[in-house]
Design a protein around this motif. Structure first.
Motif, PDB file in Angstrom:
ATOM      1  N   UNK A 223       1.009  -1.153  -0.039  1.00  0.00           N
ATOM      2  CA  UNK A 223      -0.278  -0.136  -0.155  1.00  0.00           C
ATOM      3  C   UNK A 223       0.866   1.205   0.097  1.00  0.00           C
ATOM      4  N   UNK A 224       1.954   1.344   0.727  1.00  0.00           N
ATOM      5  CA  UNK A 224       3.060   2.484   0.772  1.00  0.00           C
ATOM      6  C   UNK A 224       3.340   3.014  -0.817  1.00  0.00           C
ATOM      7  N   UNK A 225       3.365   1.967  -1.522  1.00  0.00           N
ATOM      8  CA  UNK A 225       3.940   2.448  -2.773  1.00  0.00           C
ATOM      9  C   UNK A 225       3.029   3.439  -3.428  1.00  0.00           C
ATOM     10  N   UNK A 226       1.800   3.491  -3.164  1.00  0.00           N
ATOM     11  CA  UNK A 226       0.934   4.595  -3.560  1.00  0.00           C
ATOM     12  C   UNK A 226       1.387   5.965  -3.216  1.00  0.00           C
ATOM     13  N   UNK A 227       2.189   6.174  -2.152  1.00  0.00           N
ATOM     14  CA  UNK A 227       2.462   7.364  -1.560  1.00  0.00           C
ATOM     15  C   UNK A 227       3.830   7.861  -2.538  1.00  0.00           C
ATOM     16  N   UNK A 228       4.339   7.222  -3.369  1.00  0.00           N
ATOM     17  CA  UNK A 228       5.584   7.807  -4.221  1.00  0.00           C
ATOM     18  C   UNK A 228       4.801   8.371  -5.480  1.00  0.00           C
ATOM     19  N   UNK A 229       5.264   9.164  -6.079  1.00  0.00           N
ATOM     20  CA  UNK A 229       4.872   9.885  -7.512  1.00  0.00           C
ATOM     21  C   UNK A 229       4.569   8.891  -8.380  1.00  0.00           C
ATOM     22  N   UNK A 230       3.444   9.087  -9.289  1.00  0.00           N
ATOM     23  CA  UNK A 230       3.108   8.299 -10.106  1.00  0.00           C
ATOM     24  C   UNK A 230       3.789   8.538 -11.666  1.00  0.00           C
ATOM     25  N   UNK A 446      -5.638  22.964   8.653  1.00  0.00           N
ATOM     26  CA  UNK A 446      -4.443  22.860   9.558  1.00  0.00           C
ATOM     27  C   UNK A 446      -3.276  21.936   8.909  1.00  0.00           C
ATOM     28  N   UNK A 447      -2.069  22.233   8.817  1.00  0.00           N
ATOM     29  CA  UNK A 447      -0.969  21.532   8.231  1.00  0.00           C
ATOM     30  C   UNK A 447      -0.883  20.416   9.263  1.00  0.00           C
ATOM     31  N   UNK A 448      -0.373  19.377   8.780  1.00  0.00           N
ATOM     32  CA  UNK A 448       0.279  18.226   9.742  1.00  0.00           C
ATOM     33  C   UNK A 448       1.452  18.262  10.049  1.00  0.00           C
ATOM     34  N   UNK A 449       2.005  17.325  10.690  1.00  0.00           N
ATOM     35  CA  UNK A 449       3.488  17.362  10.820  1.00  0.00           C
ATOM     36  C   UNK A 449       4.288  16.395   9.872  1.00  0.00           C
ATOM     37  N   UNK A 450       3.632  16.378   8.613  1.00  0.00           N
ATOM     38  CA  UNK A 450       4.268  15.454   7.362  1.00  0.00           C
ATOM     39  C   UNK A 450       5.477  16.245   7.116  1.00  0.00           C
ATOM     40  N   UNK A 451       6.423  15.343   6.965  1.00  0.00           N
ATOM     41  CA  UNK A 451       7.833  15.738   6.288  1.00  0.00           C
ATOM     42  C   UNK A 451       7.881  15.065   4.997  1.00  0.00           C
ATOM     43  N   UNK A 452       7.519  15.782   3.966  1.00  0.00           N
ATOM     44  CA  UNK A 452       7.129  14.963   2.849  1.00  0.00           C
ATOM     45  C   UNK A 452       8.492  14.338   2.207  1.00  0.00           C
ATOM     46  N   UNK A 453       9.414  15.138   1.898  1.00  0.00           N
ATOM     47  CA  UNK A 453      10.817  14.409   1.731  1.00  0.00           C
ATOM     48  C   UNK A 453      11.489  13.323   2.328  1.00  0.00           C
ATOM     49  N   UNK A 454      11.128  13.316   3.544  1.00  0.00           N
ATOM     50  CA  UNK A 454      11.650  12.335   4.535  1.00  0.00           C
ATOM     51  C   UNK A 454      10.514  11.124   4.218  1.00  0.00           C
ATOM     52  N   UNK A 455       9.517  11.566   4.135  1.00  0.00           N
ATOM     53  CA  UNK A 455       8.316  10.356   3.887  1.00  0.00           C
ATOM     54  C   UNK A 455       8.665   9.484   2.491  1.00  0.00           C
ATOM     55  N   UNK A 459       9.536   5.718   2.245  1.00  0.00           N
ATOM     56  CA  UNK A 459       8.767   4.680   1.438  1.00  0.00           C
ATOM     57  C   UNK A 459       9.903   4.042   0.132  1.00  0.00           C
ATOM     58  N   UNK A 460      10.704   4.519   0.007  1.00  0.00           N
ATOM     59  CA  UNK A 460      11.776   4.125  -1.016  1.00  0.00           C
ATOM     60  C   UNK A 460      12.366   2.863  -0.219  1.00  0.00           C
ATOM     61  N   UNK A 461      12.825   3.413   1.006  1.00  0.00           N
ATOM     62  CA  UNK A 461      13.639   2.297   1.748  1.00  0.00           C
ATOM     63  C   UNK A 461      12.870   1.098   2.122  1.00  0.00           C
ATOM     64  N   UNK A 462      11.364   1.371   2.469  1.00  0.00           N
ATOM     65  CA  UNK A 462      10.521   0.238   2.479  1.00  0.00           C
ATOM     66  C   UNK A 462      10.296  -0.352   1.269  1.00  0.00           C
TER      67      UNK A 462
END
Length: 484
Positions: A223-230, A446-455, A459-462
């Motif tokens: 499922x996490x693969x969907x968080x990467x750019x298409x 309200x912005x979240x605590x998402x650190x997009x580049x770190x995310x 995901x790439x490591x996962x």
């Protein structure tokens, strides 16, 4: 080389995951795709462009972008024709039938780029395009078996079990391939399996019995693969939906026929406080906290399409109520009073009225601006980095209220007097957490605590770990060493 039984079987992400996996082993890894068709492109440091999938793969490998990672890029401008980019530079436009005749002339550039990458690499991971089963396109092929044969590169075929019929698709691919082509296929892997993998043991045996090819493994759905750019727009509509949560702020995006660089939306869709609603043709724009006009490969034809849908009426009504509108690149150009194309670069239309929400005019020119950029948004000084990728020069009174000041000191973009209409040529703004938080605050989310580049790195490591657990990655590496 990783080829597929069809488009969107996961070739790009498999290669990205393997780029990260082998790079972590200390190998100098380079991604390569001989021919790509996508309007989702990335700017290289030397002023060229490549498919965004290869940009993600280069990031996974930890190396800078190079035009040689994707020497032939086709950017669709109509249903039957595309702009042709070779080693990062536009060489012209071609209708689909004309391009088939052009392909053999492009093979020298493909082989030159492959040789240049190979000189500086321990391992080159090659991604095919479409499928080698498209034997009607085999003559002059540079994207699949034509390239593999020219370079004697071993091939692994990827099948997607999630769409059904994976046994038939792999066996059928072998059945229609020429014997000399099939001889270069060393094996196959099955992607996106859901459930108990052992239940497919008999399926693997059946594929191997019919093809004689070796299985390199079965990759469970991640499922996490969907968080990467298409890579392209094939999965765009399935990646975004309305969600139906009233408390979330709505970012409404009209889906234009030639939508480009839509990965600008990816960081926004991961924010819990907003829902990104992509509106397809035939539907009115729903109430929105922000209407976002994305990039376009052909701005004037897409503006014509936008007006044909009546979306111009919806957008103007939204703006009259004080609603916020953001235009990026082609969307920025559409916000102006007039778009001119005297040289007929994008279409057969000499000029067209824009939406009239910004007091600017754009003239299409032959020069294409392709460059990484950085700067700060105005007036608050919030930093960002991204890239420009556009044709056209924009002038007008609203340019005196720029969206940003670039690192080179030039002002960029435009803002309406009331401040609710904003346009910018900068792509990639919202990958910067600070700039994304600024946008969300602007629309009251309200912005979240998402650190997009770190995310993305997580995901790439996962993904690399996932492939290591389920594929014979040592066997794949042996193929590149001639030991498979």
């Amino acid at each position: 080389m990783f080829q597929g039984t069809g488009s969107d079987v996961g070739k790009s992400l498999i290669v990205a995951g393997l780029c990260r996996l082998y790079a972590r082993r200390g190998l100098r890894v380079r991604p390569f795709k001989p021919q790509n068709m996508s309007n989702n492109a990335a700017a290289t440091a030397d002023g060229g462009e490549i498919g965004r999938a290869q940009a993600l793969q280069a990031r996974a490998a930890g190396v800078p972008l190079s035009v040689h990672m994707n020497p032939v890029l086709l950017k669709p401008q109509s249903e039957i024709g595309s702009q042709v980019v070779v080693q990062g530079r536009i060489v012209g436009n071609a209708r689909a039938r004309d391009y088939q005749a052009m392909k053999p002339q492009l093979m020298p550039a493909v082989l030159d780029s492959f040789a240049r990458l190979s000189e500086d690499a321990d391992l080159v991971l090659v991604e095919g395009a479409g499928s080698p089963a498209e034997v009607n396109l085999r003559a002059g092929d540079i994207a699949n078996m034509g390239f593999a044969r020219a370079t004697d590169t071993p091939v692994v075929l990827i099948g997607d079990i999630d769409r059904g019929g994976v046994i038939a698709s792999i066996v059928g691919t072998k059945a229609v391939m020429a014997e000399d082509d099939a001889a270069l296929v060393a094996g196959y892997l099955v992607n996106r399996f859901r459930g108990d993998i052992s239940l497919f043991d008999a399926g693997l045996a059946e594929i191997t019995r019919h093809t004689g090819w070796r299985s390199f493994g079965v990759v469970p759905y991640l499922p996490d693969a969907g968080r990467l750019p298409a890579e392209d727009g094939l999965g765009l509509r399935s990646r975004y939906d309305a969600g139906g949560e009233e408390e979330r702020k709505r970012i409404v995006v009209p889906v234009l026929p030639r939508i480009a660089n839509f990965d600008d939306l990816d960081p926004l869709r991961q924010e819990a406080g907003v829902e990104v609603i992509l509106v397809e043709a035939g539907r009115p724009l729903p109430p929105a906290d922000l209407v976002l006009l994305p990039g376009s490969k052909a701005t004037i034809p897409d503006l014509v399409a936008l007006k044909a849908e009546g979306w111009d009426i919806d957008i103007r009504a939204h703006a009259r109520r004080g609603g916020k509108v953001l235009g990026l690149c082609g969307g920025y150009q559409m916000l102006g009073r007039m778009l001119r194309d005297p040289e007929r670069i994008e279409s057969d239309v000499d000029a067209i009225d824009g939406l009239g929400l910004l007091d600017i005019e754009t003239t299409m020119t032959g020069d294409k601006r392709l460059r990484p950029v950085s700067g700060v948004s105005l007036p608050d000084g919030t930093p960002f980095s991204g890239y420009e990728m556009h044709v056209g020069t924009t002038v007008g009174p609203d340019r005196r209220r720029p969206f940003a000041r670039l690192a080179d000191g030039n002002d960029e973009g435009a803002i309406s007097p009331a401040g609710n209409i904003v346009g910018s040529y900068c792509h990639g703004l919202f990958s910067d957490d600070r700039q994304r938080a600024r946008l969300l605050a602007w629309i009251g989310a309200d912005p979240s605590a998402l650190a997009y580049e770190a995310e993305i790195e997580r995901v790439l490591d996962g993904l690399a770990d996932h492939l290591a657990a389920h594929l014979d990655v040592d066997g794949l590496l042996d193929l590149s060493r001639g030991r498979g």
